[in-house]
Design a protein around this motif. Sequence first.
Motif, PDB file in Angstrom:
ATOM      1  N   UNK A  30       0.837  -1.201   0.000  1.00 11.66           N
ATOM      2  CA  UNK A  30       0.000   0.000   0.000  1.00 11.66           C
ATOM      3  C   UNK A  30       0.872   1.251   0.000  1.00 11.66           C
ATOM      4  N   UNK A  31       0.284   2.380  -0.410  1.00  8.96           N
ATOM      5  CA  UNK A  31       1.057   3.626  -0.437  1.00  8.96           C
ATOM      6  C   UNK A  31       1.540   4.014   0.961  1.00  8.96           C
ATOM      7  N   UNK A  32       2.684   4.691   1.011  1.00 10.47           N
ATOM      8  CA  UNK A  32       3.238   5.121   2.295  1.00 10.47           C
ATOM      9  C   UNK A  32       2.266   6.023   3.050  1.00 10.47           C
ATOM     10  N   UNK A  33       1.476   6.794   2.292  1.00  9.37           N
ATOM     11  CA  UNK A  33       0.524   7.697   2.930  1.00  9.37           C
ATOM     12  C   UNK A  33      -0.499   6.968   3.788  1.00  9.37           C
ATOM     13  N   UNK A  34      -0.831   5.742   3.378  1.00  6.95           N
ATOM     14  CA  UNK A  34      -1.769   4.955   4.186  1.00  6.95           C
ATOM     15  C   UNK A  34      -1.175   4.603   5.534  1.00  6.95           C
ATOM     16  N   UNK A  35       0.128   4.361   5.540  1.00 12.23           N
ATOM     17  CA  UNK A  35       0.807   4.080   6.808  1.00 12.23           C
ATOM     18  C   UNK A  35       0.764   5.308   7.706  1.00 12.23           C
ATOM     19  N   UNK A  36       0.979   6.465   7.107  1.00 16.70           N
ATOM     20  CA  UNK A  36       0.939   7.716   7.895  1.00 16.70           C
ATOM     21  C   UNK A  36      -0.472   7.950   8.445  1.00 16.70           C
ATOM     22  N   UNK A  37      -1.493   7.647   7.650  1.00 12.50           N
ATOM     23  CA  UNK A  37      -2.873   7.797   8.122  1.00 12.50           C
ATOM     24  C   UNK A  37      -3.155   6.861   9.281  1.00 12.50           C
ATOM     25  N   UNK A  38      -2.764   5.608   9.095  1.00 15.31           N
ATOM     26  CA  UNK A  38      -3.050   4.606  10.126  1.00 15.31           C
ATOM     27  C   UNK A  38      -2.211   4.845  11.380  1.00 15.31           C
ATOM     28  N   UNK A  39      -1.177   5.643  11.241  1.00 14.79           N
ATOM     29  CA  UNK A  39      -0.327   5.989  12.376  1.00 14.79           C
ATOM     30  C   UNK A  39      -1.129   6.810  13.386  1.00 14.79           C
ATOM     31  N   UNK A  40      -2.123   7.531  12.872  1.00 20.53           N
ATOM     32  CA  UNK A  40      -2.967   8.328  13.754  1.00 20.53           C
ATOM     33  C   UNK A  40      -2.169   9.393  14.482  1.00 20.53           C
ATOM     34  N   UNK A  41      -2.393   9.526  15.760  1.00 16.81           N
ATOM     35  CA  UNK A  41      -1.752  10.571  16.538  1.00 16.81           C
ATOM     36  C   UNK A  41      -0.649  10.028  17.438  1.00 16.81           C
ATOM     37  N   UNK A  42       0.056   9.023  16.975  1.00 21.70           N
ATOM     38  CA  UNK A  42       1.149   8.459  17.782  1.00 21.70           C
ATOM     39  C   UNK A  42       2.324   9.422  17.894  1.00 21.70           C
ATOM     40  N   UNK A  45       5.427  11.214  12.835  1.00 20.12           N
ATOM     41  CA  UNK A  45       4.880  10.446  11.707  1.00 20.12           C
ATOM     42  C   UNK A  45       5.945   9.947  10.726  1.00 20.12           C
ATOM     43  N   UNK A  46       7.132  10.496  10.790  1.00 25.00           N
ATOM     44  CA  UNK A  46       8.181   9.988   9.903  1.00 25.00           C
ATOM     45  C   UNK A  46       8.496   8.532  10.243  1.00 25.00           C
ATOM     46  N   UNK A  47       8.161   8.148  11.466  1.00 29.17           N
ATOM     47  CA  UNK A  47       8.363   6.741  11.830  1.00 29.17           C
ATOM     48  C   UNK A  47       7.456   5.839  10.999  1.00 29.17           C
ATOM     49  N   UNK A  48       6.262   6.319  10.690  1.00 31.21           N
ATOM     50  CA  UNK A  48       5.340   5.541   9.855  1.00 31.21           C
ATOM     51  C   UNK A  48       5.920   5.364   8.461  1.00 31.21           C
ATOM     52  N   UNK A  49       6.521   6.436   7.980  1.00 29.61           N
ATOM     53  CA  UNK A  49       7.146   6.406   6.665  1.00 29.61           C
ATOM     54  C   UNK A  49       8.282   5.389   6.646  1.00 29.61           C
ATOM     55  N   UNK A  50       9.082   5.425   7.681  1.00 32.53           N
ATOM     56  CA  UNK A  50      10.237   4.527   7.743  1.00 32.53           C
ATOM     57  C   UNK A  50       9.808   3.086   7.964  1.00 32.53           C
ATOM     58  N   UNK A  51       8.750   2.894   8.722  1.00 34.14           N
ATOM     59  CA  UNK A  51       8.253   1.537   8.926  1.00 34.14           C
ATOM     60  C   UNK A  51       7.755   0.962   7.602  1.00 34.14           C
ATOM     61  N   UNK A  52       7.110   1.812   6.831  1.00 39.51           N
ATOM     62  CA  UNK A  52       6.661   1.392   5.507  1.00 39.51           C
ATOM     63  C   UNK A  52       7.861   1.059   4.619  1.00 39.51           C
TER      64      UNK A  52
END
Length: 272
Positions: A30-42, A45-52
Amino acid sequence: MLQQTPVVRVLPVWHEWLKRWPTPAALAGEPAGEAVRAWGRLGYPRRALRLHAAAAAITQDHSGKVPDTYPELLALPGVGGYTAAAVASFAYGRRETVVDTNIRRVHARLISGTALPAPALTAAEMRLAASLLPADDASSVRWNAAVMELGALVCTARAPKCAACPVNDLCAWRAAGEPPPSYVPKGQAWHGTDRQVRGAVVAVLRQAETPVPPDMFFHEPADLGFAPTGIGVPLAALHRLNSAPEQLERALTGLLADGLAEMHDGGYRLPA
DNA sequence: CAAACGTGGAT
DNA sequence: TATCCAAGTTT
């Protein structure tokens, strides 16, 4: 997710992620942006990008299986010394020296006799932790978990529960009369900072279903005819910050540079 | 190596 | 209300 974030806040998001993306390949698909969305308010958010990105690397370079050695883990995006050691130890039972904020604090007090560890992780701390690690694999894993939990539950930063500590009779800090910290940790400013603006901008992008034109960041949502619902909520929150245009500009260009946002049809959106 | 990078519950 | 600080990493 746990990097700089309390475990109780991570758990619900983590469960959602594993339900939606059971494997690295699923996330990478899935697109990296979906990871950032699902990251919510943790936060961060760059961590979501890197996890992806890590999921993509695992899919491509490791046949979809999370690698089990320290150097391979360390090579993944967003994985530093702590995370590489923690995964190798806790997930794979390997003998690695895990040093997180809890373990650093326990060592500082119990062994070094100081109220707090150094402001940043030092080579001396790593050597000390390595010297304390039990020799066999199973014991080393248990040791890592035990010292970490002692720090998280008993030898806490704020009000350590020394009376309940199983090793309080061995504590160098206690023996020394609990001397105060030798330095004052500098708290991070928040109100009015670039970080605050950046966070508010990402909140807008997370809500947005279509690219957000620059105007919407630089003008009052009410003037643009936005109801206080949907994207109007984070937009209003952003404008309540009353940030200078150049500060907003820095946030937007920074997000583009970091890959947390991209330009599409003249507007900003999360990476698709 | 210092600085940047979020968020919210607890005190 | 203000400050602290949490399973750090990257540049």
